[in-house]
Motif scaffolding. Structure first.
Motif, PDB file in Angstrom:
ATOM      1  N   TYR A 403       0.818  -1.213   0.000  1.00 36.60           N
ATOM      2  CA  TYR A 403       0.000   0.000   0.000  1.00 36.60           C
ATOM      3  C   TYR A 403       0.854   1.266   0.000  1.00 36.60           C
ATOM      4  CZ  TYR A 403      -3.876  -3.159   1.207  1.00 36.60           C
ATOM      5  OH  TYR A 403      -4.813  -4.169   1.205  1.00 36.60           O
ATOM      6  N   SER A 404       2.085   1.169  -0.442  1.00 32.91           N
ATOM      7  CA  SER A 404       2.950   2.345  -0.550  1.00 32.91           C
ATOM      8  C   SER A 404       2.785   2.986  -1.919  1.00 32.91           C
ATOM      9  CB  SER A 404       4.417   1.953  -0.346  1.00 32.91           C
ATOM     10  OG  SER A 404       4.624   1.411   0.934  1.00 32.91           O
ATOM     11  N   LEU A 405       2.756   4.312  -1.963  1.00 31.56           N
ATOM     12  CA  LEU A 405       2.667   5.034  -3.225  1.00 31.56           C
ATOM     13  C   LEU A 405       4.003   4.899  -3.958  1.00 31.56           C
ATOM     14  CD1 LEU A 405       1.018   6.975  -5.060  1.00 31.56           C
ATOM     15  CD2 LEU A 405       2.086   8.864  -3.805  1.00 31.56           C
ATOM     16  N   VAL A 406       3.982   4.337  -5.172  1.00 38.35           N
ATOM     17  CA  VAL A 406       5.224   4.069  -5.894  1.00 38.35           C
ATOM     18  C   VAL A 406       5.308   4.796  -7.227  1.00 38.35           C
ATOM     19  CG1 VAL A 406       5.665   1.848  -4.800  1.00 38.35           C
ATOM     20  CG2 VAL A 406       4.205   1.958  -6.833  1.00 38.35           C
ATOM     21  N   ASP A 407       4.189   5.297  -7.748  1.00 42.50           N
ATOM     22  CA  ASP A 407       4.230   6.007  -9.018  1.00 42.50           C
ATOM     23  C   ASP A 407       2.959   6.817  -9.165  1.00 42.50           C
ATOM     24  OD1 ASP A 407       5.375   6.795 -11.447  1.00 42.50           O
ATOM     25  OD2 ASP A 407       6.061   4.757 -11.852  1.00 42.50           O
ATOM     26  N   SER A 408       2.997   7.829 -10.041  1.00 46.11           N
ATOM     27  CA  SER A 408       1.822   8.678 -10.210  1.00 46.11           C
ATOM     28  C   SER A 408       1.958   9.522 -11.465  1.00 46.11           C
ATOM     29  CB  SER A 408       1.634   9.585  -8.987  1.00 46.11           C
ATOM     30  OG  SER A 408       2.748  10.435  -8.820  1.00 46.11           O
ATOM     31  N   LEU A 409       0.805  10.036 -11.913  1.00 48.35           N
ATOM     32  CA  LEU A 409       0.728  11.034 -12.971  1.00 48.35           C
ATOM     33  C   LEU A 409      -0.103  12.194 -12.431  1.00 48.35           C
ATOM     34  CD1 LEU A 409      -0.104   8.735 -16.022  1.00 48.35           C
ATOM     35  CD2 LEU A 409       2.107   9.770 -15.513  1.00 48.35           C
ATOM     36  N   SER A 410       0.272  13.405 -12.746  1.00 50.82           N
ATOM     37  CA  SER A 410      -0.379  14.565 -12.140  1.00 50.82           C
ATOM     38  C   SER A 410      -1.621  15.034 -12.878  1.00 50.82           C
ATOM     39  CB  SER A 410       0.615  15.732 -12.044  1.00 50.82           C
ATOM     40  OG  SER A 410       1.100  16.075 -13.341  1.00 50.82           O
ATOM     41  N   THR A 411      -1.868  14.565 -14.103  1.00 52.55           N
ATOM     42  CA  THR A 411      -3.042  14.995 -14.861  1.00 52.55           C
ATOM     43  C   THR A 411      -4.310  14.410 -14.258  1.00 52.55           C
ATOM     44  OG1 THR A 411      -1.685  14.969 -16.858  1.00 52.55           O
ATOM     45  CG2 THR A 411      -4.065  15.078 -17.161  1.00 52.55           C
ATOM     46  N   PRO A 412      -5.385  15.202 -14.095  1.00 51.85           N
ATOM     47  CA  PRO A 412      -6.653  14.648 -13.581  1.00 51.85           C
ATOM     48  C   PRO A 412      -7.139  13.508 -14.460  1.00 51.85           C
ATOM     49  CG  PRO A 412      -6.713  17.044 -13.579  1.00 51.85           C
ATOM     50  CD  PRO A 412      -5.463  16.662 -14.318  1.00 51.85           C
ATOM     51  N   VAL A 413      -7.439  12.381 -13.839  1.00 55.81           N
ATOM     52  CA  VAL A 413      -7.850  11.175 -14.556  1.00 55.81           C
ATOM     53  C   VAL A 413      -9.228  10.762 -14.072  1.00 55.81           C
ATOM     54  CG1 VAL A 413      -7.329   8.749 -15.016  1.00 55.81           C
ATOM     55  CG2 VAL A 413      -5.463  10.417 -14.882  1.00 55.81           C
ATOM     56  N   THR A 414     -10.168  10.630 -15.004  1.00 58.82           N
ATOM     57  CA  THR A 414     -11.526  10.220 -14.647  1.00 58.82           C
ATOM     58  C   THR A 414     -11.611   8.714 -14.468  1.00 58.82           C
ATOM     59  OG1 THR A 414     -12.402  12.081 -15.916  1.00 58.82           O
ATOM     60  CG2 THR A 414     -13.949  10.343 -15.306  1.00 58.82           C
ATOM     61  N   THR A 415     -11.150   7.957 -15.466  1.00 66.61           N
ATOM     62  CA  THR A 415     -11.185   6.494 -15.409  1.00 66.61           C
ATOM     63  C   THR A 415      -9.892   5.946 -15.997  1.00 66.61           C
ATOM     64  OG1 THR A 415     -12.291   6.347 -17.560  1.00 66.61           O
ATOM     65  CG2 THR A 415     -13.700   6.389 -15.610  1.00 66.61           C
ATOM     66  N   VAL A 416      -9.642   4.670 -15.726  1.00 66.74           N
ATOM     67  CA  VAL A 416      -8.402   4.035 -16.194  1.00 66.74           C
ATOM     68  C   VAL A 416      -8.701   2.579 -16.520  1.00 66.74           C
ATOM     69  CG1 VAL A 416      -7.677   3.390 -13.865  1.00 66.74           C
ATOM     70  CG2 VAL A 416      -5.965   3.647 -15.664  1.00 66.74           C
ATOM     71  N   ILE A 417      -7.953   2.052 -17.471  1.00 71.57           N
ATOM     72  CA  ILE A 417      -8.040   0.643 -17.830  1.00 71.57           C
ATOM     73  C   ILE A 417      -6.630   0.207 -18.243  1.00 71.57           C
ATOM     74  CG2 ILE A 417      -8.591   0.975 -20.277  1.00 71.57           C
ATOM     75  CD1 ILE A 417     -10.677  -1.256 -19.991  1.00 71.57           C
ATOM     76  N   VAL A 418      -6.316  -1.077 -18.156  1.00 71.05           N
ATOM     77  CA  VAL A 418      -4.977  -1.577 -18.486  1.00 71.05           C
ATOM     78  C   VAL A 418      -5.123  -2.734 -19.464  1.00 71.05           C
ATOM     79  CG1 VAL A 418      -2.828  -2.529 -17.583  1.00 71.05           C
ATOM     80  CG2 VAL A 418      -4.158  -0.904 -16.215  1.00 71.05           C
ATOM     81  N   GLN A 419      -4.343  -2.683 -20.554  1.00 71.28           N
ATOM     82  CA  GLN A 419      -4.443  -3.707 -21.590  1.00 71.28           C
ATOM     83  C   GLN A 419      -3.246  -3.574 -22.535  1.00 71.28           C
ATOM     84  OE1 GLN A 419      -5.075  -6.557 -22.739  1.00 71.28           O
ATOM     85  NE2 GLN A 419      -7.307  -6.486 -22.946  1.00 71.28           N
ATOM     86  N   ASP A 420      -2.924  -4.653 -23.242  1.00 69.98           N
ATOM     87  CA  ASP A 420      -1.934  -4.608 -24.319  1.00 69.98           C
ATOM     88  C   ASP A 420      -2.678  -4.246 -25.600  1.00 69.98           C
ATOM     89  OD1 ASP A 420       0.055  -4.890 -26.156  1.00 69.98           O
ATOM     90  OD2 ASP A 420       0.305  -7.053 -25.904  1.00 69.98           O
ATOM     91  N   ILE A 421      -2.759  -2.948 -25.894  1.00 77.53           N
ATOM     92  CA  ILE A 421      -3.594  -2.487 -26.994  1.00 77.53           C
ATOM     93  C   ILE A 421      -2.895  -2.532 -28.345  1.00 77.53           C
ATOM     94  CG2 ILE A 421      -5.090  -1.033 -25.586  1.00 77.53           C
ATOM     95  CD1 ILE A 421      -3.325   1.348 -26.322  1.00 77.53           C
ATOM     96  N   ASP A 422      -1.549  -2.649 -28.351  1.00 77.04           N
ATOM     97  CA  ASP A 422      -0.818  -2.565 -29.618  1.00 77.04           C
ATOM     98  C   ASP A 422      -0.067  -3.842 -29.959  1.00 77.04           C
ATOM     99  OD1 ASP A 422       1.064  -2.460 -27.659  1.00 77.04           O
ATOM    100  OD2 ASP A 422       1.971  -0.575 -28.289  1.00 77.04           O
ATOM    101  N   ASP A 423      -0.327  -4.924 -29.217  1.00 76.34           N
ATOM    102  CA  ASP A 423       0.257  -6.231 -29.515  1.00 76.34           C
ATOM    103  C   ASP A 423       1.777  -6.227 -29.428  1.00 76.34           C
ATOM    104  OD1 ASP A 423      -0.025  -8.951 -30.140  1.00 76.34           O
ATOM    105  OD2 ASP A 423       0.338  -8.611 -32.263  1.00 76.34           O
ATOM    106  N   ASP A 424       2.335  -5.418 -28.481  1.00 68.96           N
ATOM    107  CA  ASP A 424       3.784  -5.418 -28.299  1.00 68.96           C
ATOM    108  C   ASP A 424       4.217  -6.297 -27.137  1.00 68.96           C
ATOM    109  OD1 ASP A 424       2.907  -3.947 -26.140  1.00 68.96           O
ATOM    110  OD2 ASP A 424       4.288  -2.266 -26.447  1.00 68.96           O
ATOM    111  N   GLY A 425       3.249  -6.991 -26.493  1.00 69.27           N
ATOM    112  CA  GLY A 425       3.565  -7.881 -25.382  1.00 69.27           C
ATOM    113  C   GLY A 425       3.657  -7.202 -24.042  1.00 69.27           C
ATOM    114  N   TYR A 426       3.392  -5.888 -23.963  1.00 70.19           N
ATOM    115  CA  TYR A 426       3.483  -5.141 -22.724  1.00 70.19           C
ATOM    116  C   TYR A 426       2.170  -4.406 -22.437  1.00 70.19           C
ATOM    117  CZ  TYR A 426       8.465  -5.956 -23.338  1.00 70.19           C
ATOM    118  OH  TYR A 426       9.684  -6.543 -23.509  1.00 70.19           O
TER     119      TYR A 426
END
Length: 631
Positions: A403-426
């Motif tokens: 539960y430690s904060l390890v990374d962040s972005l400062s831009t206001p974000v409404t929603t988020v999703i995570v996926q390999d959208i470009d087929d690069d394996g990441y």
């Protein structure tokens, strides 16, 4: 140990993992360095690289969805919302290309009379032929269900259904035929009088197959989950009434459970929020999943509460309370992030994000920052661990398993999703962000390897698929993949299952059925058959989450070889000596056999002799006498 979790087929809760690739926007790298904490409790970004940014002119409270709908290996991204940033504004659907953010098409839905920022969106294959469609509701609060072709936005069908509030729905193959149905919750109202109900539509044409009896609902932007909580092999439909909306004659009836033809199986009148019920293994050892609900207070006031319900509809003792000081409205996340063997319930609603331990029934963590949308649980740091990825008006925050904060972005974000959208394996992090009245979808590369198979991001609250039904899970658990090789030596077969794999865990059991009524166990095993013939061999593998996969393969055990006395003369190639025989390729040989006396000319075939041959060898001319040749 991973927990089994299933969330309603309407929103996002988890994802697979992906990795970092250096990409550029407008020819300049947007790589963030350093890791120092600033005065707002954020840390400078370390692991995320801005891949692309696209202004979409659409505001939404729901996550975008994504899938490779045209078969080119690159995912398309779909978002539905309003063009003026209000809940009642004109609605629009946009489709972007996952690798560049380029606009594929956009489609104006209606002029807007409400519900535009809460519209459900689902991508599915109605015809089970690899051609995908997009399903959504239109006309204000959703009196019109629509289905368009995902590749170009052209209309396939639309169906008008009664109901003055939000239409929430799921698309699921509940009868295991390969073709799904659309289950729609039509919310009721008292003025004008509209009777709420659940309808089952044919996904191919939108016609009504069956409907529930009239009940009054207010489901807001959640409310329907499809899954098999009691593990009887058939899916049930779980619908939640939002208890906070009891004015104007609403009768909030709590949690309903229907069979797949919408006959009511049971009802628990426990107060609950309007989000989707979550099916999870909260009580280990009973071979069933429990139903996890949040409580939403009267008149829309978000109050604290969690309810855990058994698969038969009764409340789990000691797991139901409305005084937990939690804010529960939008879909919570449920996962064992801290690896203590307990599921944590992550929630917020314009308040501090908190984690509640469902086993110890206590607050696990107050994260100390305000967020409207609950987090996503995913691997984005490349450490093979689950991270908490939380959007907020002050930026995106990433917390590790401690539960430690390890990374962040400062831009206001409404929603988020995570996926390999470009087929690069990441994995990429895909955000819906806003700056003033401007709305963007942005993609960030991460150093996390994508799990295979990829998470199902065709449905909100996505995850993996259970029993071929669209029942996503908030903690994505990749099932194992069974595979094996074999080597046959006469009647003895060596089976090797080392090609079997589990992307997010380990395989703990390998069970074999040899097809002759006997069984075996182990990653590698040797079995001797007593008779020749065809056998069906089955391998079943089980991972450390209890998930299984199996594969069958036909093998043939040949009859015992017969060797006859012969004289062999001729030209051969590729002479190979084995344990008790020799083989060679016959360029052209003459074979003389006895009893009865006959001869045969053989060329282009492999020949086997016993090792007790006698003869003369001159270069590649071989003369065999008193041979034993295999027939």
């Amino acid at each position: 140990m991973k927990k089994r979790i299933v969330v309603g087929v309407i929103f996002l809760l988890l994802v697979p993992s992906l990795l970092l690739s250096s990409l550029y926007v407008a020819g300049q790298s947007s790589v963030f360095k350093a890791s120092s904490e600033n005065s707002e409790g954020m840390v400078s970004p370390v692991n995320f690289v801005l891949k692309w940014s696209k202004s979409v002119g659409v505001a939404s409270n729901l996550q975008p969805l994504m899938h490779d709908v045209d078969g080119d290996g690159i995912m398309e991204i779909f978002l539905i919302g309003t063009t003026d940033g209000t809940i009642s504004g004109p609605a629009r659907l946009v489709c972007l290309k996952g690798d560049t953010g380029a606009l594929v098409y956009q489609k104006n839905i209606d002029s807007g009379t409400g519900g535009g920022m809460h519209r459900t969106l689902v991508i599915a294959d109605a015809f089970n032929d690899g051609r995908y469609q997009v399903f959504f509701s239109a006309n204000g609060y959703g009196t019109d269900m629509r289905c368009i072709w995902a590749t170009n936005g052209t209309m396939l069908w639309h169906t008008t259904l009664a109901g003055s509030q939000y239409h929430v729905f799921s698309v699921a193959d509940t009868d295991r035929t390969g073709s799904p149905y659309v289950y729609v919750v039509q919310s009721g109202d008292a003025n004008p009088p509209v009777q709420g109900r659940v309808s089952k539509l044919w996904a191919t044409n939108g016609s009504i197959k069956s409907q529930s009896r009239g009940y009054e609902y207010h489901c807001s932007n959640g409310g329907i989950t499809i899954g098999d909580a009691n593990q009887d092999g058939t899916d049930e439909i779980y619908v939640t009434d939002r208890s906070g909306r009891q004015s104007n004659g609403f009768i909030a009836r709590g949690l309903h459970c229907f069979n797949d033809d919408l006959q009511l199986l049971w009802n628990n009148s426990v107060p609950c929020s309007s989000f989707n019920a979550i099916l999870a293994d909260v009580i280990p050892g009973n071979n069933q999943l429990e139903i996890v609900l949040g409580y939403q207070g009267p008149n829309g006031v978000e109050q604290s509460g969690i309810r855990v319900i058994y698969a038969n509809g009764t409340t789990v003792p000691g797991k139901s309370a409305s005084d937990l000081d939690l804010s529960v409205h939008d879909q919570p996340a449920l996962a064992d992030v801290d690896k203590d063997g307990h599921l944590e319930f992550f929630t917020c609603m314009g308040t501090n994000m908190k984690a509640w331990d469902l086993t110890s029934w206590s607050l696990d963590k107050n994260f100390g920052f305000v967020s409207y949308c609950p987090p996503v649980i995913a691997n984005v740091l490349g450490d093979s661990e689950k991270e908490i990825v939380s959007p907020s008006g002050s930026g995106l925050r990433v917390f590790d398993s401690s539960y430690s904060l390890v990374d962040s972005l400062s831009t206001p974000v409404t929603t988020v999703i995570v996926q390999d959208i470009d087929d690069d394996g990441y994995n990429e992090i895909i955000t819906h962000e806003h700056t003033g009245s401007s709305y963007y979808i942005k993609a960030y590369d991460t150093p996390a390897v994508a799990l295979m198979p990829l998470a199902n991001t065709r449905t909100p609250f996505y995850g993996d698929m259970r029993q071929n039904a669209e029942t996503p899970a908030s903690e994505y658990n990749v099932p194992p993949i069974a595979d094996f090789t074999l080597v046959i030596t006469e009647k003895t077969v060596v089976f090797d299952a080392s090609k079997s794999c589990d992307a997010d865990g380990v395989i703990i059991a390998w069970l074999w059925e040899y097809g002759d009524g006997t069984q075996g166990a182990g990653e590698t095993t040797t079995h001797t058959y007593h008779s020749s013939g065809a056998y069906t061999v089955m391998l079943c593998v089980r991972d450390d989450s209890g998930n299984e996969d199996h594969i069958t393969r036909e093998i043939t055990i040949e009859k015992d070889p017969v060797f006859l006395p012969a004289i062999v003369v001729g030209r051969i190639h590729h002479f190979v000596s084995h344990h008790d025989s020799i083989t060679f390729d016959a360029e052209k040989i003459v074979v003389i056999m006895f009893a009865p006396l006959r001869y045969e000319i053989i060329s282009g075939e492999q020949v086997t002799l016993t090792k007790n041959w006698r003869g003369v060898v001159v270069e590649d001319q071989y003369l065999f006498t008193l041979c034993q040749i295999r027939t």
